[in-house]
Motif scaffolding. Structure first.
Motif, mmCIF file in Angstrom:
data_model
loop_
_atom_site.group_PDB
_atom_site.id
_atom_site.type_symbol
_atom_site.label_atom_id
_atom_site.label_comp_id
_atom_site.label_asym_id
_atom_site.label_seq_id
_atom_site.Cartn_x
_atom_site.Cartn_y
_atom_site.Cartn_z
ATOM 1 N N VAL A 13 -7.713 17.057 -3.948
ATOM 2 C CA VAL A 13 -7.203 15.885 -3.251
ATOM 3 C C VAL A 13 -6.004 15.370 -4.048
ATOM 4 N N TYR A 14 -4.898 15.207 -3.381
ATOM 5 C CA TYR A 14 -3.664 14.777 -4.020
ATOM 6 C C TYR A 14 -3.434 13.291 -3.740
ATOM 7 N N TYR A 15 -3.154 12.560 -4.809
ATOM 8 C CA TYR A 15 -2.969 11.113 -4.723
ATOM 9 C C TYR A 15 -1.544 10.741 -5.140
ATOM 10 N N CYS A 16 -0.990 9.814 -4.407
ATOM 11 C CA CYS A 16 0.300 9.233 -4.742
ATOM 12 C C CYS A 16 0.047 7.973 -5.576
ATOM 13 N N ARG A 17 0.905 7.739 -6.541
ATOM 14 C CA ARG A 17 0.782 6.567 -7.407
ATOM 15 C C ARG A 17 2.152 5.940 -7.613
ATOM 16 N N SER A 18 2.185 4.607 -7.666
ATOM 17 C CA SER A 18 3.460 3.937 -7.918
ATOM 18 C C SER A 18 3.280 2.787 -8.898
ATOM 19 N N SER A 19 4.343 2.496 -9.620
ATOM 20 C CA SER A 19 4.412 1.324 -10.497
ATOM 21 C C SER A 19 5.457 0.398 -9.905
ATOM 22 N N GLN A 55 0.819 -1.204 0.000
ATOM 23 C CA GLN A 55 0.000 0.000 0.000
ATOM 24 C C GLN A 55 0.853 1.253 0.000
ATOM 25 N N LEU A 56 0.192 2.354 -0.349
ATOM 26 C CA LEU A 56 0.804 3.684 -0.321
ATOM 27 C C LEU A 56 0.063 4.512 0.718
ATOM 28 N N VAL A 57 0.810 5.254 1.508
ATOM 29 C CA VAL A 57 0.202 6.106 2.514
ATOM 30 C C VAL A 57 0.763 7.510 2.373
ATOM 31 N N GLU A 58 -0.164 8.462 2.137
ATOM 32 C CA GLU A 58 0.238 9.861 1.973
ATOM 33 C C GLU A 58 0.073 10.622 3.281
ATOM 34 N N TRP A 93 -2.327 3.039 -5.718
ATOM 35 C CA TRP A 93 -2.729 4.411 -5.415
ATOM 36 C C TRP A 93 -2.851 4.573 -3.906
ATOM 37 N N GLY A 94 -2.503 5.762 -3.440
ATOM 38 C CA GLY A 94 -2.757 6.086 -2.049
ATOM 39 C C GLY A 94 -4.200 6.504 -1.856
ATOM 40 N N GLN A 95 -4.555 6.780 -0.614
ATOM 41 C CA GLN A 95 -5.930 7.108 -0.278
ATOM 42 C C GLN A 95 -6.254 8.570 -0.545
ATOM 43 N N GLY A 96 -5.244 9.381 -0.760
ATOM 44 C CA GLY A 96 -5.452 10.793 -1.049
ATOM 45 C C GLY A 96 -5.303 11.661 0.184
ATOM 46 N N THR A 97 -4.802 12.873 -0.043
ATOM 47 C CA THR A 97 -4.686 13.842 1.035
ATOM 48 C C THR A 97 -5.182 15.199 0.516
ATOM 49 N N GLN A 98 -5.990 15.856 1.316
ATOM 50 C CA GLN A 98 -6.620 17.104 0.887
ATOM 51 C C GLN A 98 -5.649 18.275 1.024
ATOM 52 N N VAL A 99 -5.558 19.056 -0.039
ATOM 53 C CA VAL A 99 -4.817 20.318 -0.026
ATOM 54 C C VAL A 99 -5.804 21.428 -0.350
ATOM 55 N N THR A 100 -5.919 22.376 0.549
ATOM 56 C CA THR A 100 -6.831 23.496 0.351
ATOM 57 C C THR A 100 -6.042 24.793 0.439
ATOM 58 N N VAL A 101 -6.147 25.599 -0.611
ATOM 59 C CA VAL A 101 -5.439 26.875 -0.666
ATOM 60 C C VAL A 101 -6.471 27.991 -0.627
ATOM 61 N N SER A 102 -6.398 28.807 0.399
ATOM 62 C CA SER A 102 -7.355 29.898 0.552
ATOM 63 C C SER A 102 -6.786 31.170 -0.063
ATOM 64 N N SER A 103 -7.660 31.907 -0.742
ATOM 65 C CA SER A 103 -7.214 33.132 -1.415
ATOM 66 C C SER A 103 -7.452 34.355 -0.553
ATOM 67 N N SER A 125 4.151 13.869 1.492
ATOM 68 C CA SER A 125 4.993 12.681 1.570
ATOM 69 C C SER A 125 4.153 11.446 1.278
ATOM 70 N N CYS A 126 4.811 10.437 0.748
ATOM 71 C CA CYS A 126 4.118 9.178 0.433
ATOM 72 C C CYS A 126 5.108 8.034 0.623
ATOM 73 N N VAL A 127 4.683 7.024 1.348
ATOM 74 C CA VAL A 127 5.530 5.869 1.621
ATOM 75 C C VAL A 127 4.873 4.599 1.086
ATOM 76 N N GLN A 128 5.673 3.812 0.370
ATOM 77 C CA GLN A 128 5.218 2.507 -0.120
ATOM 78 C C GLN A 128 5.625 1.450 0.890
ATOM 79 N N SER A 129 4.660 0.638 1.309
ATOM 80 C CA SER A 129 4.974 -0.438 2.251
ATOM 81 C C SER A 129 4.533 -1.764 1.664
ATOM 82 N N GLY A 130 5.040 -2.865 2.247
ATOM 83 C CA GLY A 130 4.658 -4.192 1.790
ATOM 84 C C GLY A 130 5.813 -4.939 1.158
#
Length: 122
Positions: free
Chosen positions: A92-98, A3-6, A112-122, A21-26
């Motif tokens: 939502v930002y997703y990590c992907r690996s081959s 799995q991938l964890v962001e 694919w990772g589960q996704g992590t939310q990035v919110t930029v306020s103006s 950050s994203c780490v591949q485990s397994g």
């Protein structure tokens, strides 16, 4: 379990910075290309940046000069440094690996990772 964890998402003001950050485990043999994708509400998932095992990078035109992708092969990790953030980077930002699972099997599997939310306020 492979799995991938962001981590590293959050809320930031326009012009600010975040580092994902994203780490591949397994039980895996090797990771080839790693990358970051993002999906904004109502839009399709799009490529942000990729990096191969030898460090070759690609970027979407919209993030060139602002985002930097890097990886630590020893730690099976990939990072995305995001500077000069804009409201349109909100997604939502997703990590992907081959990944190759075994040395005697050339097949690549995509994770694919589960996704992590990035919110930029103006």
């Amino acid at each position: 379990q492979v799995q991938l964890v962001e981590s590293g998402g959050g809320l930031v003001q326009a012009g600010g910075s975040l580092r994902l950050s994203c780490v591949q485990s397994g039980d895996i043999f090797t990771i080839n290309t790693m990358g970051w994708y993002r999906q904004a509400p109502g839009k399709q998932r799009e490529l942000v940046a990729t990096i191969t095992s030898d460090g070759t990078t690609t970027y979407a035109d919209s993030v060139k000069g602002r985002f930097t992708i890097s990886r630590d092969n020893a730690k099976n990790s990939v990072f995305l440094q995001m500077n000069s953030l804009k409201s349109e980077d909100t997604a939502v930002y997703y990590c992907r690996s081959s990944v190759r699972l075994r040395p005697f099997n050339s097949l690549e599997y995509t994770y694919w990772g589960q996704g992590t939310q990035v919110t930029v306020s103006s």
